[in-house]
Design a protein around this motif. Structure first.
Motif, PDB file in Angstrom:
ATOM      1  N   GLN A  10     -10.546  11.691  -0.219  1.00 46.56           N
ATOM      2  CA  GLN A  10      -9.217  12.042   0.286  1.00 46.56           C
ATOM      3  C   GLN A  10      -8.533  10.854   0.973  1.00 46.56           C
ATOM      4  O   GLN A  10      -7.995  10.959   2.072  1.00 46.56           O
ATOM      5  N   LEU A  11      -8.517   9.737   0.284  1.00 42.31           N
ATOM      6  CA  LEU A  11      -7.929   8.513   0.813  1.00 42.31           C
ATOM      7  C   LEU A  11      -6.398   8.643   0.850  1.00 42.31           C
ATOM      8  O   LEU A  11      -5.776   9.065  -0.129  1.00 42.31           O
ATOM      9  N   ARG A  12      -5.808   8.241   1.972  1.00 43.96           N
ATOM     10  CA  ARG A  12      -4.352   8.338   2.134  1.00 43.96           C
ATOM     11  C   ARG A  12      -3.796   7.019   2.676  1.00 43.96           C
ATOM     12  O   ARG A  12      -4.456   6.330   3.465  1.00 43.96           O
ATOM     13  N   LYS A  13      -2.552   6.718   2.241  1.00 46.51           N
ATOM     14  CA  LYS A  13      -1.867   5.529   2.735  1.00 46.51           C
ATOM     15  C   LYS A  13      -0.365   5.751   2.714  1.00 46.51           C
ATOM     16  O   LYS A  13       0.182   6.312   1.748  1.00 46.51           O
ATOM     17  N   ARG A  14       0.292   5.300   3.787  1.00 53.85           N
ATOM     18  CA  ARG A  14       1.750   5.382   3.905  1.00 53.85           C
ATOM     19  C   ARG A  14       2.300   4.007   4.232  1.00 53.85           C
ATOM     20  O   ARG A  14       1.662   3.216   4.925  1.00 53.85           O
ATOM     21  N   PHE A  15       3.503   3.723   3.746  1.00 51.52           N
ATOM     22  CA  PHE A  15       4.245   2.524   4.102  1.00 51.52           C
ATOM     23  C   PHE A  15       5.616   2.934   4.617  1.00 51.52           C
ATOM     24  O   PHE A  15       6.409   3.547   3.883  1.00 51.52           O
ATOM     25  N   ASP A  16       5.914   2.585   5.866  1.00 49.58           N
ATOM     26  CA  ASP A  16       7.227   2.887   6.453  1.00 49.58           C
ATOM     27  C   ASP A  16       7.619   4.343   6.247  1.00 49.58           C
ATOM     28  O   ASP A  16       8.774   4.653   5.880  1.00 49.58           O
ATOM     29  N   GLY A  17       6.667   5.231   6.464  1.00 45.53           N
ATOM     30  CA  GLY A  17       6.940   6.658   6.341  1.00 45.53           C
ATOM     31  C   GLY A  17       6.901   7.198   4.928  1.00 45.53           C
ATOM     32  O   GLY A  17       7.080   8.404   4.720  1.00 45.53           O
ATOM     33  N   LEU A  18       6.652   6.329   3.949  1.00 43.83           N
ATOM     34  CA  LEU A  18       6.606   6.745   2.551  1.00 43.83           C
ATOM     35  C   LEU A  18       5.150   6.916   2.118  1.00 43.83           C
ATOM     36  O   LEU A  18       4.344   5.988   2.239  1.00 43.83           O
ATOM     37  N   ASP A  19       4.803   8.096   1.619  1.00 44.97           N
ATOM     38  CA  ASP A  19       3.455   8.343   1.128  1.00 44.97           C
ATOM     39  C   ASP A  19       3.241   7.581  -0.183  1.00 44.97           C
ATOM     40  O   ASP A  19       4.015   7.730  -1.130  1.00 44.97           O
ATOM     41  N   VAL A  20       2.173   6.779  -0.236  1.00 43.06           N
ATOM     42  CA  VAL A  20       1.828   6.025  -1.439  1.00 43.06           C
ATOM     43  C   VAL A  20       0.588   6.618  -2.103  1.00 43.06           C
ATOM     44  O   VAL A  20       0.572   6.836  -3.318  1.00 43.06           O
ATOM     45  N   LEU A  21      -0.443   6.867  -1.320  1.00 46.31           N
ATOM     46  CA  LEU A  21      -1.659   7.514  -1.811  1.00 46.31           C
ATOM     47  C   LEU A  21      -1.829   8.841  -1.083  1.00 46.31           C
ATOM     48  O   LEU A  21      -1.704   8.903   0.138  1.00 46.31           O
ATOM     49  N   ALA A  22      -2.125   9.896  -1.842  1.00 45.88           N
ATOM     50  CA  ALA A  22      -2.267  11.229  -1.261  1.00 45.88           C
ATOM     51  C   ALA A  22      -3.606  11.830  -1.688  1.00 45.88           C
ATOM     52  O   ALA A  22      -3.746  12.277  -2.832  1.00 45.88           O
ATOM     53  N   ASP A  23      -4.564  11.783  -0.787  1.00 49.82           N
ATOM     54  CA  ASP A  23      -5.852  12.448  -1.017  1.00 49.82           C
ATOM     55  C   ASP A  23      -6.552  11.974  -2.302  1.00 49.82           C
ATOM     56  O   ASP A  23      -6.955  12.782  -3.143  1.00 49.82           O
ATOM     57  N   LEU A  55      -5.617  -3.973   3.682  1.00 47.71           N
ATOM     58  CA  LEU A  55      -4.868  -2.901   4.324  1.00 47.71           C
ATOM     59  C   LEU A  55      -5.839  -1.931   4.976  1.00 47.71           C
ATOM     60  O   LEU A  55      -7.010  -1.852   4.593  1.00 47.71           O
ATOM     61  N   GLN A  56      -5.342  -1.168   5.936  1.00 50.27           N
ATOM     62  CA  GLN A  56      -6.122  -0.126   6.586  1.00 50.27           C
ATOM     63  C   GLN A  56      -5.659   1.244   6.096  1.00 50.27           C
ATOM     64  O   GLN A  56      -4.465   1.451   5.854  1.00 50.27           O
ATOM     65  N   THR A  57      -6.592   2.166   5.962  1.00 50.07           N
ATOM     66  CA  THR A  57      -6.247   3.508   5.500  1.00 50.07           C
ATOM     67  C   THR A  57      -5.517   4.285   6.590  1.00 50.07           C
ATOM     68  O   THR A  57      -5.626   3.980   7.780  1.00 50.07           O
ATOM     69  N   ASP A  58      -4.780   5.281   6.166  1.00 52.82           N
ATOM     70  CA  ASP A  58      -4.151   6.221   7.087  1.00 52.82           C
ATOM     71  C   ASP A  58      -4.870   7.564   7.085  1.00 52.82           C
ATOM     72  O   ASP A  58      -4.375   8.536   7.656  1.00 52.82           O
ATOM     73  N   GLY A  59      -6.004   7.616   6.452  1.00 55.01           N
ATOM     74  CA  GLY A  59      -6.779   8.848   6.418  1.00 55.01           C
ATOM     75  C   GLY A  59      -7.765   8.824   5.278  1.00 55.01           C
ATOM     76  O   GLY A  59      -7.650   8.034   4.334  1.00 55.01           O
ATOM     77  N   GLY A  60      -8.760   9.671   5.364  1.00 51.94           N
ATOM     78  CA  GLY A  60      -9.782   9.722   4.345  1.00 51.94           C
ATOM     79  C   GLY A  60     -10.966   8.847   4.693  1.00 51.94           C
ATOM     80  O   GLY A  60     -11.048   8.262   5.780  1.00 51.94           O
ATOM     81  N   GLU A  61     -11.876   8.710   3.749  1.00 46.52           N
ATOM     82  CA  GLU A  61     -13.131   8.017   4.009  1.00 46.52           C
ATOM     83  C   GLU A  61     -13.568   7.231   2.775  1.00 46.52           C
ATOM     84  O   GLU A  61     -13.388   7.680   1.643  1.00 46.52           O
ATOM     85  N   VAL A  62     -14.126   6.045   3.015  1.00 43.02           N
ATOM     86  CA  VAL A  62     -14.706   5.225   1.958  1.00 43.02           C
ATOM     87  C   VAL A  62     -16.195   5.081   2.246  1.00 43.02           C
ATOM     88  O   VAL A  62     -16.588   4.595   3.318  1.00 43.02           O
ATOM     89  N   LEU A  63     -17.028   5.517   1.289  1.00 39.35           N
ATOM     90  CA  LEU A  63     -18.476   5.398   1.426  1.00 39.35           C
ATOM     91  C   LEU A  63     -19.004   4.425   0.390  1.00 39.35           C
ATOM     92  O   LEU A  63     -18.555   4.429  -0.757  1.00 39.35           O
ATOM     93  N   PHE A  64     -19.951   3.603   0.809  1.00 40.72           N
ATOM     94  CA  PHE A  64     -20.639   2.704  -0.122  1.00 40.72           C
ATOM     95  C   PHE A  64     -22.127   2.897   0.084  1.00 40.72           C
ATOM     96  O   PHE A  64     -22.641   2.740   1.191  1.00 40.72           O
ATOM     97  N   ASP A  65     -22.813   3.246  -1.001  1.00 41.87           N
ATOM     98  CA  ASP A  65     -24.229   3.595  -0.927  1.00 41.87           C
ATOM     99  C   ASP A  65     -24.488   4.672   0.122  1.00 41.87           C
ATOM    100  O   ASP A  65     -25.489   4.651   0.837  1.00 41.87           O
ATOM    101  N   GLY A  66     -23.539   5.598   0.229  1.00 39.53           N
ATOM    102  CA  GLY A  66     -23.718   6.765   1.073  1.00 39.53           C
ATOM    103  C   GLY A  66     -23.353   6.595   2.529  1.00 39.53           C
ATOM    104  O   GLY A  66     -23.428   7.558   3.301  1.00 39.53           O
TER     105      GLY A  66
END
Length: 249
Positions: A10-23, A55-66
């Motif tokens: 559920q990775l999320r990213k916004r730029f200047d209030g604009l949603d770019v990535l949604a979950d 860049l830094q995420t605005d939400g969600g999680e990144v896992l590598f090897d658990g």
């Protein structure tokens, strides 16, 4: 089935209030070649910027090897769209650049890279400058610079998009052969449907911005792939095009 090497939740990213990535949620397993396919400008490259720490995420999680991918832990070797070779450095010194950044001396880095030039089709061109090489050779040099760092995973951001159609097709076949030999874990960004089918084990299709995962397609064609005119390959291409051109909410 092996546990994921990379997992986005559920990775999320916004730029200047604009949603770019949604979950955005996806996985890449060890030794797997996965592609992300989507419209231009949908946020595909933003995913790589989040993975590499640009860049830094605005939400969600990144896992590598658990385990969560913490600040400073970047197990990726990144190859951008353009080869980004430094014109004033000879090819041998362009390919050692990542190793030098990691702390190796120039002589140590050269010793590590030199045996790979023949495998990458660059034997005899070590002391040439980038301007003296063809586009395909420059891309092979860029990939050599990427993989020699021996990171856990490759991130390939449309690496052949700047090449002419014939050179691009040749590079796709060469990359397939290299992946077959080394079984790198790889995540590719592309807007080329046929390239995705030719190279991938699985393909994630994204919507227009804000990007969401619209479909996940397993490409069950055997490797190496030589006949993309087969009914099976054509059916996968047709499904991808249908999904891209007529996305369902």
């Amino acid at each position: 089935m092996s546990a994921p090497r990379l997992e986005l939740r559920q990775l999320r990213k916004r730029f200047d209030g604009l949603d770019v990535l949604a979950d955005i949620s996806l996985t890449v397993r060890p030794g797997e070649f996965v592609s992300i396919l989507g419209p231009s400008g949908c946020g595909k490259s933003t995913i790589f910027k989040l993975l590499t720490g640009a860049l830094q995420t605005d939400g969600g999680e990144v896992l590598f090897d658990g385990t969560p991918l913490e600040d400073g832990r970047r197990p990726f070797a990144f190859m951008p769209q353009r080869d980004a070779l430094m014109p004033w450095r000879r090819i041998i010194d362009n390919t050692t650049l990542g190793l030098e950044v990691q702390g190796l001396s120039r002589s140590q880095a050269r010793e590590k890279v030199a045996p790979l030039f023949a495998e990458f089709g660059l034997d005899g061109f070590e002391r040439h400058y980038p301007a003296q090489l063809s586009g395909g050779m420059r891309q092979r040099a860029a990939l050599l610079r990427t993989v020699v760092q021996q990171r856990d995973m490759l991130l390939l951001d449309e690496p052949f998009s700047a090449l002419d159609a014939l050179t691009r097709a040749g590079m796709q076949r060469w990359l397939q052969a290299m992946w077959e030999r080394h079984r790198w874990t790889a995540l590719l960004i592309t807007h080329d449907v046929r390239e995705a089918v030719f190279l991938s084990d699985r393909i994630y299709v994204l919507t227009e911005r804000p990007a969401r995962v619209l479909d996940e397609i397993t490409v069950s064609l055997p490797h190496p792939r030589t006949d993309l005119a087969s009914p099976e390959a054509s059916a996968i291409e047709a499904r991808l095009l249908q999904t891209l051109l007529n996305p369902q909410p």
